[in-house]
Design an enzyme around this catalytic site. Structure first.
Site, mmCIF file in Angstrom:
data_model
loop_
_atom_site.group_PDB
_atom_site.id
_atom_site.type_symbol
_atom_site.label_atom_id
_atom_site.label_comp_id
_atom_site.label_asym_id
_atom_site.label_seq_id
_atom_site.Cartn_x
_atom_site.Cartn_y
_atom_site.Cartn_z
ATOM 1 N N HIS A 95 12.539 -3.066 2.196
ATOM 2 C CA HIS A 95 12.005 -1.757 2.609
ATOM 3 C C HIS A 95 12.959 -0.676 2.150
ATOM 4 C CE1 HIS A 95 9.004 -3.644 5.119
ATOM 5 N NE2 HIS A 95 9.945 -4.441 5.555
ATOM 6 N N ALA A 119 3.021 -0.825 4.850
ATOM 7 C CA ALA A 119 2.440 -0.736 6.201
ATOM 8 C C ALA A 119 1.964 -2.097 6.726
ATOM 9 C CB ALA A 119 1.291 0.264 6.202
ATOM 10 N N ARG A 159 5.589 10.913 -2.275
ATOM 11 C CA ARG A 159 5.226 10.623 -0.892
ATOM 12 C C ARG A 159 6.437 10.754 0.039
ATOM 13 N NH1 ARG A 159 4.829 4.543 1.347
ATOM 14 N NH2 ARG A 159 3.895 5.036 3.353
ATOM 15 N N TYR A 200 11.343 8.481 1.763
ATOM 16 C CA TYR A 200 11.295 7.444 0.721
ATOM 17 C C TYR A 200 12.022 7.818 -0.576
ATOM 18 C CZ TYR A 200 7.828 5.513 3.896
ATOM 19 O OH TYR A 200 7.208 5.006 5.008
ATOM 20 N N PRO A 259 0.797 -1.229 0.000
ATOM 21 C CA PRO A 259 0.000 0.000 0.000
ATOM 22 C C PRO A 259 0.833 1.283 0.000
ATOM 23 C CG PRO A 259 -0.097 -1.088 2.142
ATOM 24 C CD PRO A 259 0.549 -2.058 1.187
ATOM 25 N N ASN A 260 0.332 2.229 -0.776
ATOM 26 C CA ASN A 260 0.877 3.592 -0.895
ATOM 27 C C ASN A 260 2.181 3.681 -1.676
ATOM 28 O OD1 ASN A 260 -1.224 4.913 0.621
ATOM 29 N ND2 ASN A 260 -0.365 3.924 2.429
ATOM 30 N N ASN A 297 7.664 -5.784 -0.885
ATOM 31 C CA ASN A 297 7.675 -4.705 0.102
ATOM 32 C C ASN A 297 6.235 -4.618 0.612
ATOM 33 O OD1 ASN A 297 7.699 -2.444 1.668
ATOM 34 N ND2 ASN A 297 8.769 -1.143 0.194
ATOM 35 N N GLU A 312 12.097 -9.943 1.635
ATOM 36 C CA GLU A 312 11.362 -8.749 2.063
ATOM 37 C C GLU A 312 12.259 -7.528 1.871
ATOM 38 O OE1 GLU A 312 11.078 -8.730 6.302
ATOM 39 O OE2 GLU A 312 9.734 -6.998 6.387
ATOM 40 N N ARG A 343 12.908 4.129 12.913
ATOM 41 C CA ARG A 343 11.697 4.956 12.804
ATOM 42 C C ARG A 343 10.782 4.765 14.022
ATOM 43 N NH1 ARG A 343 9.193 4.594 7.076
ATOM 44 N NH2 ARG A 343 8.162 6.463 7.911
HETATM 45 C C1 DQA Z 1 8.128 0.820 4.049
HETATM 46 C C2 DQA Z 1 8.137 1.067 5.565
HETATM 47 C C3 DQA Z 1 6.744 0.944 6.161
HETATM 48 O O1 DQA Z 1 6.772 1.198 7.549
HETATM 49 C C4 DQA Z 1 5.822 1.945 5.511
HETATM 50 O O2 DQA Z 1 4.500 1.779 6.002
HETATM 51 C C5 DQA Z 1 5.853 1.920 4.038
HETATM 52 C C6 DQA Z 1 7.121 1.711 3.347
HETATM 53 C C7 DQA Z 1 9.499 1.076 3.397
HETATM 54 O O3 DQA Z 1 9.675 0.635 2.267
HETATM 55 O O4 DQA Z 1 10.349 1.742 3.985
HETATM 56 O O5 DQA Z 1 4.844 2.178 3.382
HETATM 57 O O6 DQA Z 1 7.791 -0.550 3.812
#
Ligand code: DQA
Length: 143
Positions: free
Chosen positions: A100, A77, A18, A23, A10-11, A74, A98, A107
């Site tokens: 990120h 959230a 964003r 990011y 998501p997002n 990835n 996985e 964080r």
């Molecule tokens: C994320 C880290 C997560 O906490 C966050 O909700 C994201 C992106 C990252 O790639 O750093 O949406 O997965």
């Protein structure tokens, strides 16, 4: 040819716009283009999906378990909350890496826990888009 499923959670469709301080300014399209270049060089096939919906991620993983030999994800959230995605990875048996962009351990406290890491072959985090590149290279090496 080995097939790898890439899932952006998501997002992540908003990357580039964003929270660029966290990011970065690279868009998802640019990250995907880099991944496709690596895939071409390493002679693997990639299917790339982005969804904001948890159940869709579960479906993508469990319905395609015979189609793919590796999963690069990835979970965004959902990393911190999704027992369902964790269970789907276990049920599918697909070797999973996985990734990120940010270092979740630097964080907020609620991000400092991944439900996915315990069922992934490995996790790459904190290197921005490079996390995806390193993650894909590592996944190709192990499958
Ligand atoms: C994320 C880290 C997560 O906490 C966050 O909700 C994201 C992106 C990252 O790639 O750093 O949406 O997965």
């Amino acid at each position: 040819m080995k097939k790898i499923l890439v899932i952006h959670g998501p997002n992540l469709h908003l990357l580039g716009k964003r929270q660029p301080a966290i990011y970065g300014k690279t868009t998802l399209k640019q990250i995907n283009a880099e991944l496709l270049k690596i895939a071409k060089r390493r002679k693997v096939a990639l299917t790339i999906k982005q969804t904001n919906v948890e159940g869709e991620i579960v479906n993508l993983i469990t319905k395609n378990k015979h189609r793919y030999q590796g999963l690069l994800i990835n979970p965004a959230a959902y990393t911190h909350t999704s027992v369902a995605i964790r269970d789907a990875i276990v049920a599918s048996g697909i070797p999973t890496v996985e990734v990120h962009l940010s270092n979740i351990y630097m964080r907020e406290e609620f991000r400092q826990k991944s439900l996915i890491s315990g069922v992934a072959k490995g996790t790459v985090l904190g290197f921005g888009p490079k996390s995806y590149i390193l993650g894909l290279e590592a996944l190709i090496d192990i499958i």
